[in-house]
Scaffold this motif. Structure first.
Motif, mmCIF file in Angstrom:
data_model
loop_
_atom_site.group_PDB
_atom_site.id
_atom_site.type_symbol
_atom_site.label_atom_id
_atom_site.label_comp_id
_atom_site.label_asym_id
_atom_site.label_seq_id
_atom_site.Cartn_x
_atom_site.Cartn_y
_atom_site.Cartn_z
ATOM 1 N N THR A 70 42.094 0.397 49.575
ATOM 2 C CA THR A 70 41.912 1.617 50.356
ATOM 3 C C THR A 70 42.888 1.646 51.519
ATOM 4 O O THR A 70 43.079 0.640 52.202
ATOM 5 C CB THR A 70 40.475 1.715 50.894
ATOM 6 N N ILE A 71 43.529 2.774 51.706
ATOM 7 C CA ILE A 71 44.433 2.944 52.838
ATOM 8 C C ILE A 71 44.051 4.220 53.584
ATOM 9 O O ILE A 71 43.417 5.124 53.034
ATOM 10 C CB ILE A 71 45.910 3.008 52.420
ATOM 11 N N TYR A 72 44.443 4.276 54.848
ATOM 12 C CA TYR A 72 44.180 5.433 55.703
ATOM 13 C C TYR A 72 45.510 6.058 56.113
ATOM 14 O O TYR A 72 46.454 5.352 56.476
ATOM 15 C CB TYR A 72 43.402 5.018 56.951
ATOM 16 N N VAL A 73 45.577 7.351 56.042
ATOM 17 C CA VAL A 73 46.743 8.103 56.506
ATOM 18 C C VAL A 73 46.270 8.952 57.677
ATOM 19 O O VAL A 73 45.716 10.042 57.500
ATOM 20 C CB VAL A 73 47.327 8.985 55.389
ATOM 21 N N TRP A 74 46.464 8.454 58.871
ATOM 22 C CA TRP A 74 45.970 9.141 60.069
ATOM 23 C C TRP A 74 46.921 10.261 60.467
ATOM 24 O O TRP A 74 48.144 10.115 60.430
ATOM 25 C CB TRP A 74 45.816 8.150 61.218
ATOM 26 N N ASN A 75 46.333 11.387 60.856
ATOM 27 C CA ASN A 75 47.105 12.546 61.329
ATOM 28 C C ASN A 75 48.224 12.898 60.356
ATOM 29 O O ASN A 75 49.390 13.018 60.725
ATOM 30 C CB ASN A 75 47.671 12.264 62.722
ATOM 31 N N ALA A 76 47.840 13.069 59.086
ATOM 32 C CA ALA A 76 48.816 13.379 58.041
ATOM 33 C C ALA A 76 49.387 14.781 58.197
ATOM 34 O O ALA A 76 50.487 15.062 57.719
ATOM 35 C CB ALA A 76 48.164 13.235 56.669
ATOM 36 N N THR A 77 48.644 15.672 58.860
ATOM 37 C CA THR A 77 49.108 17.044 59.043
ATOM 38 C C THR A 77 48.898 17.471 60.492
ATOM 39 O O THR A 77 48.018 16.948 61.182
ATOM 40 C CB THR A 77 48.337 18.028 58.151
ATOM 41 N N PRO A 78 49.666 18.439 60.950
ATOM 42 C CA PRO A 78 49.391 19.025 62.267
ATOM 43 C C PRO A 78 48.194 19.961 62.176
ATOM 44 O O PRO A 78 47.708 20.285 61.085
ATOM 45 C CB PRO A 78 50.675 19.795 62.567
ATOM 46 N N ALA A 79 47.720 20.423 63.311
ATOM 47 C CA ALA A 79 46.554 21.310 63.340
ATOM 48 C C ALA A 79 46.852 22.671 62.704
ATOM 49 O O ALA A 79 45.941 23.349 62.228
ATOM 50 C CB ALA A 79 46.077 21.493 64.773
ATOM 51 N N ASN A 80 48.113 23.066 62.680
ATOM 52 C CA ASN A 80 48.471 24.373 62.125
ATOM 53 C C ASN A 80 48.949 24.266 60.674
ATOM 54 O O ASN A 80 49.816 25.022 60.238
ATOM 55 C CB ASN A 80 49.534 25.052 62.983
#
Length: 268
Positions: A244-254
């Protein structure tokens, strides 16, 4: 109440404490370390091809990768028989294929490495050994013509092959292509390294807890939630290795549907 140690004894005590901490740190690091995917042993199957030298007919496919040039897979691809496709959980897996035991094999039995991007559906109107090559329980590769031409003369039509799973060598991180609307997020997962596949996925908005995503089809996962206006993070688990891996903040809020977002994180 003191420890009853002189300066020399106290120094030895501190050294022992630091040694214990160091060993514990190494044990914790070893426990969290996930070795890189090593692939599998060789097995037997058969291979055919579809499309022409341009591989234009291989674009798209059951995994949902769309234009395979844009998604990074190019023409080194194959459609898998139903048994191997595993309802789409094999999408993104990488295989080394070698032509064997056929006069149509090229000299030296060169191999080709392909990515699974499509399904070769069964043909129940034809015998499994005479046209119904992708019928269960057969292992079969329907390769792009450029990939097939690396291992055998295309005039053969079908050749016996040896194959094995190999690690997927990807440049950069996992890519997420978005579809959907304000209440339904559909994500196609591409450019997956290591074992190349995904078993499960979850999304976390900047204002939400983790939301488990369900498998839609091919290499896509969906969440029925309103996530607009939030930066998104993803949690992915490999189908093969269960890493298992985590991709933090993969996208901006928009973020927007129709866009592809590239990360800096990938499986090994």
């Amino acid at each position: 109440m003191g420890l009853g140690l002189d300066s020399r004894g106290f120094s030895k005590f501190l050294a022992t404490v630091f040694l214990v901490i160091a060993v514990a740190g190494k044990i914790a690091a070893a426990a969290s370390y996930s070795p890189a995917y090593q692939g599998s042993s060789w097995r037997q199957a058969h291979a055919t091809f579809y499309g022409d030298e341009t591989a234009s007919e291989t674009m798209g496919g059951a995994c949902g990768y769309g234009n395979l040039w844009n998604s990074g897979y190019g023409v080194a691809t194959a459609a898998l028989s139903t048994t191997m496709f595993k309802d789409g959980y094999a999408c993104g897996q990488c295989f080394q294929i070698r032509c064997v035991s056929s006069p149509h094999c090229y000299y030296g039995s060169p191999s080709a490495i392909v990515t699974a991007t499509n399904l070769c559906p069964p043909n129940w109107y034809q015998d499994s050994n005479n046209g119904g090559w992708c019928n269960p329980p057969r292992d079969h590769f329907d390769m792009s013509k450029p990939a097939f031409m690396k291992i055998a003369n295309w005039k053969a039509g079908i050749v016996p092959v040896s194959y094995r799973r190999v690690p997927c060598r990807r440049t950069g991180g996992i890519r997420f292509q978005f579809q959907g609307n304000a209440y339904w997020l559909l994500v196609f997962v591409m450019n997956v390294g290591g074992a190349g596949d995904v078993a499960s996925m979850a999304v976390k908005g900047s204002r939400t807890n983790w939301i488990n995503m369900s498998h839609n089809w091919g290499a896509s996962y969906q969440a029925f939630a309103s996530l607009y206006g939030q930066s998104l993070s993803f949690r992915l688990t490999s189908y093969t290795t269960r890493q298992t891996i985590y991709v933090w903040n993969a996208t901006p809020a928009n973020w927007q549907a129709g866009m592809t977002y590239k990360s800096y994180v990938n499986f090994r």
